[in-house]
Design an enzyme around this catalytic site. Structure first.
Site, PDB file in Angstrom:
ATOM      1  N   GLU A 147       0.869  -1.186   0.000  1.00 36.55           N
ATOM      2  CA  GLU A 147       0.000   0.000   0.000  1.00 36.55           C
ATOM      3  C   GLU A 147       0.896   1.223   0.000  1.00 36.55           C
ATOM      4  O   GLU A 147       2.067   1.136   0.364  1.00 36.55           O
ATOM      5  CB  GLU A 147      -0.844   0.038   1.285  1.00 36.55           C
ATOM      6  CG  GLU A 147      -1.889  -1.036   1.351  1.00 36.55           C
ATOM      7  CD  GLU A 147      -2.399  -1.257   2.769  1.00 36.55           C
ATOM      8  OE1 GLU A 147      -2.052  -0.464   3.667  1.00 36.55           O
ATOM      9  OE2 GLU A 147      -3.128  -2.227   2.958  1.00 36.55           O
ATOM     10  N   LYS A 189       2.162   4.700   1.615  1.00 31.57           N
ATOM     11  CA  LYS A 189       2.214   5.255   2.969  1.00 31.57           C
ATOM     12  C   LYS A 189       1.712   6.697   2.879  1.00 31.57           C
ATOM     13  O   LYS A 189       2.390   7.572   2.351  1.00 31.57           O
ATOM     14  CB  LYS A 189       3.645   5.211   3.507  1.00 31.57           C
ATOM     15  CG  LYS A 189       3.723   5.575   4.957  1.00 31.57           C
ATOM     16  CD  LYS A 189       5.056   5.115   5.546  1.00 31.57           C
ATOM     17  CE  LYS A 189       5.054   5.188   7.057  1.00 31.57           C
ATOM     18  NZ  LYS A 189       4.957   6.535   7.575  1.00 31.57           N
ATOM     19  N   ASP A 233       0.724  10.346   3.906  1.00 34.38           N
ATOM     20  CA  ASP A 233       1.345  11.260   4.854  1.00 34.38           C
ATOM     21  C   ASP A 233       0.275  12.148   5.482  1.00 34.38           C
ATOM     22  O   ASP A 233       0.050  13.273   5.073  1.00 34.38           O
ATOM     23  CB  ASP A 233       2.384  12.113   4.116  1.00 34.38           C
ATOM     24  CG  ASP A 233       3.329  12.772   5.093  1.00 34.38           C
ATOM     25  OD1 ASP A 233       3.281  12.423   6.292  1.00 34.38           O
ATOM     26  OD2 ASP A 233       4.097  13.644   4.663  1.00 34.38           O
ATOM     27  N   TYR A 277      -6.952   1.517   6.237  1.00 33.95           N
ATOM     28  CA  TYR A 277      -6.089   0.412   5.806  1.00 33.95           C
ATOM     29  C   TYR A 277      -5.937  -0.708   6.829  1.00 33.95           C
ATOM     30  O   TYR A 277      -5.163  -1.629   6.620  1.00 33.95           O
ATOM     31  CB  TYR A 277      -4.705   0.935   5.384  1.00 33.95           C
ATOM     32  CG  TYR A 277      -4.107   1.935   6.359  1.00 33.95           C
ATOM     33  CD1 TYR A 277      -3.717   1.543   7.622  1.00 33.95           C
ATOM     34  CD2 TYR A 277      -3.929   3.268   5.992  1.00 33.95           C
ATOM     35  CE1 TYR A 277      -3.179   2.452   8.518  1.00 33.95           C
ATOM     36  CE2 TYR A 277      -3.397   4.192   6.875  1.00 33.95           C
ATOM     37  CZ  TYR A 277      -3.021   3.770   8.137  1.00 33.95           C
ATOM     38  OH  TYR A 277      -2.494   4.667   9.022  1.00 33.95           O
ATOM     39  N   LYS A 332      10.729   4.358   2.419  1.00 34.88           N
ATOM     40  CA  LYS A 332      10.523   5.804   2.241  1.00 34.88           C
ATOM     41  C   LYS A 332      11.051   6.254   0.884  1.00 34.88           C
ATOM     42  O   LYS A 332      12.199   5.971   0.526  1.00 34.88           O
ATOM     43  CB  LYS A 332      11.287   6.572   3.340  1.00 34.88           C
ATOM     44  CG  LYS A 332      10.709   6.379   4.721  1.00 34.88           C
ATOM     45  CD  LYS A 332       9.502   7.270   4.938  1.00 34.88           C
ATOM     46  CE  LYS A 332       9.192   7.383   6.400  1.00 34.88           C
ATOM     47  NZ  LYS A 332       9.095   8.691   6.913  1.00 34.88           N
ATOM     48  N   CYS A 347      18.415  47.069   9.789  1.00 36.73           N
ATOM     49  CA  CYS A 347      17.381  46.878   8.774  1.00 36.73           C
ATOM     50  C   CYS A 347      17.948  47.210   7.392  1.00 36.73           C
ATOM     51  O   CYS A 347      18.556  48.267   7.201  1.00 36.73           O
ATOM     52  CB  CYS A 347      16.188  47.777   9.080  1.00 36.73           C
ATOM     53  SG  CYS A 347      14.942  47.730   7.787  1.00 36.73           S
ATOM     54  N   CYS A 371      12.360  44.847  12.549  1.00 31.83           N
ATOM     55  CA  CYS A 371      12.808  46.225  12.493  1.00 31.83           C
ATOM     56  C   CYS A 371      11.794  47.036  13.307  1.00 31.83           C
ATOM     57  O   CYS A 371      10.616  47.061  12.972  1.00 31.83           O
ATOM     58  CB  CYS A 371      12.843  46.710  11.045  1.00 31.83           C
ATOM     59  SG  CYS A 371      13.009  48.504  10.964  1.00 31.83           S
ATOM     60  N   CYS A 415      10.240  53.113   8.560  1.00 29.70           N
ATOM     61  CA  CYS A 415      10.857  52.140   7.654  1.00 29.70           C
ATOM     62  C   CYS A 415       9.989  52.003   6.404  1.00 29.70           C
ATOM     63  O   CYS A 415       8.830  51.578   6.484  1.00 29.70           O
ATOM     64  CB  CYS A 415      10.999  50.804   8.385  1.00 29.70           C
ATOM     65  SG  CYS A 415      11.701  49.503   7.380  1.00 29.70           S
TER      66      CYS A 415
END
Ligand code: IVH
Length: 687
Positions: free
Chosen positions: A114, A116, A118, A225, A312, A406, A424, A430
């Site tokens: 099967e 895997k 995630d 599963y 994997k 900055c 900053c 700025c």
């Protein structure tokens, strides 16, 4: 209707709706239109609210959520939830196969492969055919009871008809489809919220949410599963999978029985190529010994089964050179280091830049300018640097000195205790912060001043006509008509621009019109760090006025549902700055809405439904129609997505919208059908 008839009607509707749900979500088929489905669902909802005692435990109305769980209860797993051993090469799989062969003392065994998935592991307990509980993996021994959230997953059956025992357990993986994840993130970015990292974390976060209606809106999915009961009902894993399919569980059609290790390798190679075409993220293959007797014979180590292992996939990565690091300053002053890369082709696109997140990440990688780095595209949208090939480093290469000033305004950067990001602090002076805040203020979801763009704003700033967004409301025709300013293009060229009379009028008109924008959007427009659109709506709903918000204590703010410490601190800090209070006062005296308007004639007939409105209508102006929908609790989206429930189509609607709606199977309502929808709902309410 007699009580008996109501009972019968509730049962028929429940079963009918569950059947259509299954057909729609698992078989991509529909025998009735979305509209008819919604009507039946509403009919059931009405009966259930009139006769709550007759509501069935497997009612499809539990799919829409609405429950709030403050603390999830801990539940001990009947069978431990183990993890799998990992392998990364075919050699390691050969070793596994040798162990299996030795353990069984025969060469006569099969594998079942099967993918895997995630996502997030889930255990589902069924009693008397009914979904009783959904529990997270937790530490493998005990997990959290998240039943209410699990019930919102449309592909998980609430009831099955062919159970073999009184009680059984099914396990699988909850996930968010890649397409929905991308959509969710696009929406978040549009709304000024931070994008989510990847589908798995998003799924995991969603499953732990307190408000199950938010979970429902995320449209999670689940592949199953594993089947477990006390009777060992099946001889092979394959049989149990076929049973799950027959019972109506969502089983990914990617499995395969393999009679040899060679077939396992072929399966891995095939899916390593093709996995990108799937809507679910996969990170490998799970190889299971098929016979249940064989599984029992092989048994378990302390942590893993000896009869199964995972392989994997290697993440798609490319190697390239780090040319330089640049630093971006966001509208909140947050500094993000960005890796400027030698362009490289990776998983379908050319990658030139990768995020380095913050100073810690640079340190963790130990990366230096000029280094050869590996770039990977995981579930994340922005590629990331996963490693550095230090053997290729030039002798004279030096470690990166993180900036302490900055890059835009030279101000000394600050980094608060426990924060990864540098900031900053020169919020008022700025340039990208000043410009960014104004851009945010005028954006579509905030004050929606469409006639202004970054260029014009830069022009106003350069001519000192404005210093912050509250100054927009003091601009006069004489100031901006014929205004001449210079603009530096990206390539360094300087271009002269001027504002014509007509544009000047349009700008002033749209600034004036923005005074009608409701309070929650003004609040969002202020640009308080962590106050995205949804948070702004919650705050407005709770506190009603800007003054109540600015006078609220930290404790009063965190008392608002789903508002945490970080947001509360940020709001407190915003209003502790006298300059911000001056800006808010100025907006207030310019006539912007600083109080929540309770909607007149509001109802919730269209609650939970999302509409896209397009074209022109006989009986309504388009904006009126949208307001009508909103007043009835419906949502308006600007473009069609799988989240749209209805496209309300007037005359002269573009063909693209229609095609998109048709391709997604979204119901298209003309003006009459829309009126009918409202009418039906009114009847329902007044009955
Ligand atoms: S079977 C004894 N099959 O991987 C473990 N697991 O490391 C039996 N997973 O916790 C698990 N896809 O969350 C199995 N097709 C699949 C799977 C799968 C993903 C996850 C699952 C489990 C972890 C094991």
């Amino acid at each position: 209707m007699s009580q008996e008839q109501v009972k019968e009607k509730i049962k028929t509707l429940t079963e009918e709706l569950n059947y259509h749900n299954h057909l729609y979500y698992q078989k991509s088929q529909s025998e009735i239109s979305d509209y008819e489905f919604d009507q039946k669902l509403k009919e059931l909802e009405k009966l259930e609210s009139d006769y709550p005692e007759l509501k069935l435990p497997y009612s499809p109305t539990s799919r829409v959520g609405g429950t709030i769980t403050k603390d999830f209860e801990t539940v001990v797993h009947k069978y431990r939830m183990l993890s799998l051993g990992n392998t990364y090469s075919f050699e390691e799989l050969e070793d596994f196969d040798t162990r299996v062969k030795k353990g069984l003392g025969t060469e006569n065994y099969e594998y079942f492969c099967e993918l895997k998935f995630d996502g997030v592991a889930i255990s589902l307990i069924y009693e008397n055919g009914m979904l009783k509980r959904g529990v997270t993996r937790g530490d493998g021994t005990k997990g959290d009871d998240i039943t209410n959230n699990v019930k919102t997953i449309k592909t998980i059956p609430l009831k099955i008809d062919n159970a073999l025992t009184d009680s059984f357990e099914v396990r699988g993986e909850v996930f968010m489809a890649k397409g929905l994840f991308t959509e969710l993130n696009e929406e978040r970015v549009k709304e000024g919220e931070i994008p989510l990292a990847n589908p798995r974390n998003t799924t995991s976060g969603t499953l732990k949410m307190q408000d199950s209606s938010v979970v429902a809106s995320r449209k999670l999915n689940c592949y199953l599963y594993t089947y477990l009961d006390d009777n060992e009902s099946f001889e092979t894993h394959e049989e149990s999978i076929h049973f799950l399919e027959k019972a109506g569980f969502n089983v990914s059609q990617t499995y395969q029985r393999c009679n040899s290790l060679k077939e396992v390798f072929d399966y891995i190679n095939k899916w390593d190529e093709e996995r990108h075409t799937l809507q679910v993220e996969t990170d490998g293959v799970v190889i299971k010994v098929n016979s249940i007797d064989h599984q029992s014979e092989l048994g378990f180590t302390a942590k893993n089964p000896r009869w199964a292992i995972s392989y994997k996939f290697k993440a798609e990565s490319a190697s390239t050179r780090l040319r330089d690091i640049s630093y971006q300053v966001g509208r909140t002053g947050a500094i993000t280091p960005v890796a400027e890369l030698e362009p490289v082709f990776l998983a379908g696109t050319t990658v030139k830049r990768a995020s380095l997140h913050n100073a810690n990440e640079i340190e963790r990688l130990g990366v230096q300018v000029g280094d050869t780095v590996s770039v990977e595209k995981g579930g994340e949208i922005i590629p990331k640097i996963t490693g550095v090939d230090k053997s290729k480093r030039a002798h004279d290469s030096v470690p990166i000195q993180y900036i302490d000033r900055c890059p835009e305004c030279e101000t000394q950067l600050v980094r608060s205790e426990g924060e990864a990001q540098h900031y900053c602090p020169n919020t008022e002076g700025c340039p990208p912060q000043v410009l960014g805040r104004i851009e945010h203020f005028i954006s579509r979801n905030a004050l929606n001043i469409e006639t202004l763009g970054p260029r014009t704003i830069k022009g106003f700033l350069s001519k000192n006509l404005i210093a912050d967004y509250s100054d927009l409301y003091h601009l006069t025709f004489d100031q901006i008509n014929n205004l001449q300013f210079e603009e530096r293009e990206e390539d360094g060229d300087v271009v002269k621009r001027s504002i014509k009379e007509k544009t000047a009028n349009n700008i002033l008109d749209s600034i004036e019109k923005s005074k009608e924008i409701p309070f929650e959007r003004v609040l969002f427009g202020l640009g308080i760090r962590y106050v995205g659109k949804t948070v702004a709506e919650k705050l407005a709903e709770h506190f009603k006025t800007i003054d109540q918000i600015r006078n609220a204590s930290f404790d009063e703010i965190v008392a608002v549902h789903e508002i945490g410490d970080r947001i509360a601190e940020s709001i407190r800090s915003y209003f502790s700055n006298p300059k911000n209070n001056e800006i808010v006062d100025s907006l207030k005296s310019s006539g912007l809405k600083m109080v929540l308007e309770e909607r007149a004639g509001a109802g919730d007939q269209l609650k939970g439904l999302t509409f896209v409105v397009s074209g022109v209508f006989d009986g309504y102006g388009r904006e009126d129609l949208k307001n009508l929908i909103k007043n009835q609790g419906g949502k308006i989206a600007s473009s069609i997505s799988s989240k749209t429930n209805y496209l309300v189509a007037g005359a002269n609607m573009g063909p693209a919208k229609k095609e998109k709606a048709e391709s997604l199977g979204i119901d298209i309502l003309d003006e009459d059908a829309f009126n009918q929808l409202l009418e039906n709902d009114k009847n329902r309410i007044t009955e």
